[in-house]
Design a protein around this motif. Structure first.
Motif, PDB file in Angstrom:
ATOM      1  N   PRO A 177       6.602  -2.265  11.608  1.00  0.00           N
ATOM      2  CA  PRO A 177       6.408  -3.671  11.978  1.00  0.00           C
ATOM      3  C   PRO A 177       6.431  -3.818  13.499  1.00  0.00           C
ATOM      4  O   PRO A 177       7.234  -3.176  14.177  1.00  0.00           O
ATOM      5  N   HIS A 207       0.590   2.648   4.730  1.00  0.00           N
ATOM      6  CA  HIS A 207       1.540   2.078   3.775  1.00  0.00           C
ATOM      7  C   HIS A 207       0.763   1.444   2.629  1.00  0.00           C
ATOM      8  O   HIS A 207      -0.334   0.927   2.832  1.00  0.00           O
ATOM      9  N   ALA A 208       1.358   1.454   1.442  1.00  0.00           N
ATOM     10  CA  ALA A 208       0.749   0.718   0.334  1.00  0.00           C
ATOM     11  C   ALA A 208       0.585  -0.732   0.774  1.00  0.00           C
ATOM     12  O   ALA A 208       1.445  -1.284   1.472  1.00  0.00           O
TER      13      ALA A 208
ATOM     14  N   GLY B 157       9.562  -5.177  -6.879  1.00  0.00           N
ATOM     15  CA  GLY B 157       9.023  -4.049  -6.121  1.00  0.00           C
ATOM     16  C   GLY B 157       9.091  -2.740  -6.883  1.00  0.00           C
ATOM     17  O   GLY B 157      10.117  -2.074  -6.879  1.00  0.00           O
ATOM     18  N   HIS B 191       8.025   2.001  -2.123  1.00  0.00           N
ATOM     19  CA  HIS B 191       7.064   1.694  -1.066  1.00  0.00           C
ATOM     20  C   HIS B 191       7.774   0.857  -0.020  1.00  0.00           C
ATOM     21  O   HIS B 191       8.806   0.234  -0.299  1.00  0.00           O
ATOM     22  N   ALA B 192       7.222   0.829   1.174  1.00  0.00           N
ATOM     23  CA  ALA B 192       7.742  -0.081   2.195  1.00  0.00           C
ATOM     24  C   ALA B 192       7.632  -1.508   1.677  1.00  0.00           C
ATOM     25  O   ALA B 192       6.683  -1.838   0.971  1.00  0.00           O
ATOM     26  N   PRO B 193       8.588  -2.348   2.011  1.00  0.00           N
ATOM     27  CA  PRO B 193       8.542  -3.725   1.501  1.00  0.00           C
ATOM     28  C   PRO B 193       7.491  -4.607   2.164  1.00  0.00           C
ATOM     29  O   PRO B 193       7.327  -5.753   1.753  1.00  0.00           O
ATOM     30  N   THR B 194       6.807  -4.097   3.181  1.00  0.00           N
ATOM     31  CA  THR B 194       5.691  -4.839   3.757  1.00  0.00           C
ATOM     32  C   THR B 194       4.516  -3.884   3.944  1.00  0.00           C
ATOM     33  O   THR B 194       4.723  -2.667   4.019  1.00  0.00           O
ATOM     34  N   PRO B 195       3.270  -4.427   4.071  1.00  0.00           N
ATOM     35  CA  PRO B 195       2.110  -3.553   4.290  1.00  0.00           C
ATOM     36  C   PRO B 195       2.124  -2.893   5.668  1.00  0.00           C
ATOM     37  O   PRO B 195       1.296  -2.034   5.943  1.00  0.00           O
ATOM     38  N   GLY B 197       4.963  -1.489   6.912  1.00  0.00           N
ATOM     39  CA  GLY B 197       6.069  -0.562   6.998  1.00  0.00           C
ATOM     40  C   GLY B 197       7.426  -1.193   6.777  1.00  0.00           C
ATOM     41  O   GLY B 197       7.547  -2.245   6.166  1.00  0.00           O
ATOM     42  N   TRP B 198       8.447  -0.527   7.291  1.00  0.00           N
ATOM     43  CA  TRP B 198       9.832  -0.813   6.960  1.00  0.00           C
ATOM     44  C   TRP B 198      10.526  -1.665   8.019  1.00  0.00           C
ATOM     45  O   TRP B 198      10.753  -1.220   9.145  1.00  0.00           O
ATOM     46  N   PRO B 199      10.885  -2.885   7.649  1.00  0.00           N
ATOM     47  CA  PRO B 199      11.646  -3.711   8.596  1.00  0.00           C
ATOM     48  C   PRO B 199      13.040  -3.124   8.839  1.00  0.00           C
ATOM     49  O   PRO B 199      13.514  -2.288   8.078  1.00  0.00           O
ATOM     50  N   ASN B 208      10.595 -11.328   3.510  1.00  0.00           N
ATOM     51  CA  ASN B 208       9.267 -10.853   3.101  1.00  0.00           C
ATOM     52  C   ASN B 208       9.042 -10.894   1.594  1.00  0.00           C
ATOM     53  O   ASN B 208       8.030 -10.373   1.117  1.00  0.00           O
ATOM     54  N   ALA B 212       5.374 -10.500  -1.411  1.00  0.00           N
ATOM     55  CA  ALA B 212       5.447  -9.510  -2.495  1.00  0.00           C
ATOM     56  C   ALA B 212       5.159 -10.171  -3.838  1.00  0.00           C
ATOM     57  O   ALA B 212       4.480  -9.589  -4.692  1.00  0.00           O
TER      58      ALA B 212
END
Lengths: 364, 352
Positions: A177, A207-208, B157, B191-195, B197-199, B208, B212
């Motif tokens: 992010p 990323h997905a 998720g 998977h990362a919780p956002t498109p 990547g990982w906050p 977020n 989802a």
């Protein structure tokens, strides 16, 4: 032009904050690349975190993502011919200024960072030579590869002060992010150069594209851009970027805007509930959202009920909103019709041009 | 208020020891030797203020773990005639599909004996091993005749969007037995919780959540799940909800431009949502919850989608009743009529 179908004829027309310039082929970049990178581009192409060599994981439903009448005479790709761009869009709509967002090649997502730096320079030089020099109405975005912060800073510093570039381009689908610490030197460089950050839906981050994995259809990919834009705004606020650089402006381009009211409420509620985790965030997130972010109008969420669109725009904040056509894409918005008729004329002018003129320092 | 239904409460396992009696000897030994430690989800670490309110400390009774306390606070004081128990357990997310199936079966048995049997007002949601579809179907069929269970609970998720065809047997089994499908926050973090990547922060993962939900709802709709299973009802739980009408506008417009890729859709997505999708209104992302509800109804073009829930014991609001001021007709709609539409199995027993 004195055609009655075009109401802006003879008047100062819109500032279009999202136009996509095209290339007849990637060979247009060759004059802007060193020999070794010309060879590399031809042999290896652009190297992305995606399935196919020459097409997207979710192919568009329109060829070249374009509206079907946007092919210039001779069959060149949409957006690749300056004369046709002038005829079909800039002159026809009396566009005062158009802000370019080059999407191809995908510089920001190129996995080979040395090549990415070379490509960035090439795309930016190409913007100057092909577009800004012959057409003073066109401005553009400094394209960088954010995962090499040093190279990105060098690129920004190279073009800072150039009258053609009005913002730095960053993708909302990136390796991390955008609020994360690794990107902070880029914000410092942009702030120093007095340039806003234009975040246009783009990026092949690996990323997905949803939090629960990879969906099936293009429409789902399209909607994932909105998720990415929101995640980016949240990150920039929660990580402290908008605190550290309170005068830096972020333009969220092609990400819609209707979602921002619900998000503002959610962020404030989250900030209260997770206050000990976010102790570094002194002001409510909704204040950051209203202060540091602008939204372009295309694509816009369209309520069924009459009057709700206007209400939505006012709630987001008229002064935050910038007109964009997304020419030549299939979901292009025509400036004659895109802005609701029941806004006041002051509000219309703000959205159509005055907000962008103020943000980007453009003379009307 | 009579006959009100609380659509989202969270009983909790105090410790994995409670689960052991419900496992067969092979899985009992697995549990005891592998130290899986009650499988709390990363989404809801037990001490986080959201999960349990302020002041909960290890050693105190875990909020939601004491049947008597819940009965008192939710059913008696809250005045509910039914409350739907949604377990937030990582059982469904265990990587080993056989282990996941055994744990889910045991969790459902634990819920039935420890909660549903203790008070006729409790209703339950089945937890199922999402990555072992045959076992999930078997579990749904096993409990089809037990009307204390009203819902199949899925988490937000997973590894694959929920509309994809590998999951259709779950929807088929649920539709056949009139189980509602509930989707609740909770991610396996495969998977990362956002498109993008990982906050960094738990707060950020939480913020977020609405996108989802958009992804999951869009998957269910665009894959044609509501065409294939026209009686299926889906409930969106604990989502914040004010994102939903804007998503309906956006998806309706997007569908008009992209529908040739999904030709089985026989009507606009916002129509499908109004007809077959419900959402709980606690928490609600609105500075003024009452005005927020009114706008929800107006913007979505429906007051039949919204469900009352306490979300006990999660701490989402400072005011225990953020909806005071809402007209009583709407309260009635959200707490009685709409839940009965959303959960056809609820009315099969008792006087609800």
């Amino acid at each position: 032009m004195s055609d009655a179908r075009f109401p802006f004829a003879g008047l100062t027309g819109p500032i279009d904050c999202d136009i996509h310039p095209g290339m007849v082929s990637l060979a247009e970049l060759f004059p802007h690349l060193e020999g070794r990178w010309v060879d590399h581009l031809q042999a290896y192409g652009v190297h992305l975190r995606q399935t196919f060599a020459n097409t997207m994981t979710y192919p568009r439903l329109a060829r070249d993502t374009a509206r079907s009448d946007a092919w210039p005479p001779g069959g060149k790709p949409p957006g690749s011919d300056l004369d046709f761009l002038r005829e079909q869009h800039l002159d026809a709509q009396n566009i005062a200024y158009g802000i370019l967002q080059p999407l191809r090649p995908g510089v920001a997502s190129e996995r080979n960072l040395s090549f990415a730096a070379a490509l960035a320079r090439a795309v930016n030089s190409w913007q100057v030579e092909k577009w800004f020099k012959p057409e003073p109405r066109l401005k553009g975005s400094i394209v960088v590869a954010p995962d090499d912060a040093d190279a990105a800073i060098a690129e920004i510093e190279h073009w800072a002060g150039h009258p053609g570039f009005v913002q730095v381009a960053l993708p909302p689908k990136s390796l991390e992010p955008l609020g994360r610490k690794r990107y902070w030197p880029i914000f410092e460089a942009a702030a120093k150069a007095g340039l806003p950050i234009g975040i246009h839906v783009s990026g092949v981050a690996g990323h997905a594209i949803t939090a629960s994995g990879w969906p099936s259809f293009y429409a789902e990919d399209h909607n994932s851009n909105i998720a990415a834009i929101q995640a980016t705004a949240i990150s920039l606020i929660f990580e402290g970027v908008t605190t550290r650089w309170p005068d830096l402006r972020f333009v969220l381009i092609e990400g819609g805007l209707g979602w921002s009211t619900a998000l503002a409420a959610r962020l404030d509620r989250t900030w209260v509930r997770f206050s000990s985790e976010l102790a570094h965030l002194i002001e409510a997130p909704s204040i950051h959202l209203k202060r540091s972010f602008h939204f372009t109008t295309q694509p816009i969420e369209e309520p069924d009920r009459k009057g709700m669109l206007t209400e939505m725009l006012r709630e987001v904040g008229i002064e935050r909103i910038l007109f964009a056509s997304d020419y030549p894409h299939w979901d292009y918005d025509d400036p004659r019709y895109a802005i609701p008729g029941d806004l006041t004329s002051v509000e219309r002018q703000a959205i159509l041009r005055n907000n962008a003129a103020a943000l980007y320092g453009l003379k009307l | 208020m009579t006959k009100s239904i609380d659509c989202d409460i969270h009983p909790a396992l105090a410790s994995v020891k409670e689960l052991i009696p419900f496992l067969d000897p092979y899985w009992r030994e697995m549990e005891e030797s592998r130290g899986t430690n009650a499988l709390y989800m990363s989404s809801y670490p037990p001490a986080m203020p959201l999960s349990a309110g302020l002041g909960w400390k290890t050693g105190d009774p875990l909020p939601g773990a004491d049947v008597e306390a819940v009965r008192r606070q939710v059913l008696d004081v809250g005045g509910c005639d039914a409350a739907v128990c949604n377990l937030l357990s990582g059982a469904a997310m265990v990587a080993n599909p056989y282990y996941a199936a055994a744990l889910c079966r045991a969790m459902n048995d634990w819920l039935a004996e420890t909660w549903l049997a203790q008070d006729r007002r409790f209703r339950g949601s089945l937890v199922v091993p999402i990555n072992n579809v045959p076992a999930a179907v078997e579990e749904i069929e096993r409990r089809a005749g037990d009307y204390r269970f009203v819902q199949v609970l899925l988490y937000l998720g997973g590894e694959t969007p929920l509309g994809r065809m590998q999951f259709w047997p779950i929807y088929e089994a649920a539709e056949k037995a009139d189980f509602t499908i509930g989707i609740h926050p909770g991610t396996a973090y495969r998977h990362a919780p956002t498109p993008t990547g990982w906050p960094s922060f738990r707060a950020e993962d939480y913020a977020n959540i609405p996108p989802a939900f958009e992804g999951q709802l869009m998957s269910l709709i665009s894959e044609g799940v509501f065409q294939k299973y026209p009686k299926l009802r889906v409930v969106i739980l604990e989502s914040g909800v004010t994102w939903l009408p804007v998503f309906m506008w956006r998806y309706a417009k997007l569908w008009r431009g992209t529908r040739r890729e999904t030709p089985w859709l026989d009507r606009s997505p916002d129509e499908i949502i109004r007809q077959q999708v419900f959402a709980s209104i606690a928490p609600i992302d609105a500075a003024d919850p009452v005005r927020g509800i009114e706008r929800l109804c107006e913007a979505a073009g429906s007051d039949g989608m919204w469900l009352y829930a306490s979300d006990y014991p999660h701490w989402q609001f400072d005011d225990p009743d953020p909806f005071h001021g809402l007209p009583s007709s709407l309260r009635e709609r959200f707490a009685t009529e709409n839940p009965r539409s959303a959960y056809p199995r609820i009315a099969r027993i008792l006087n609800v």
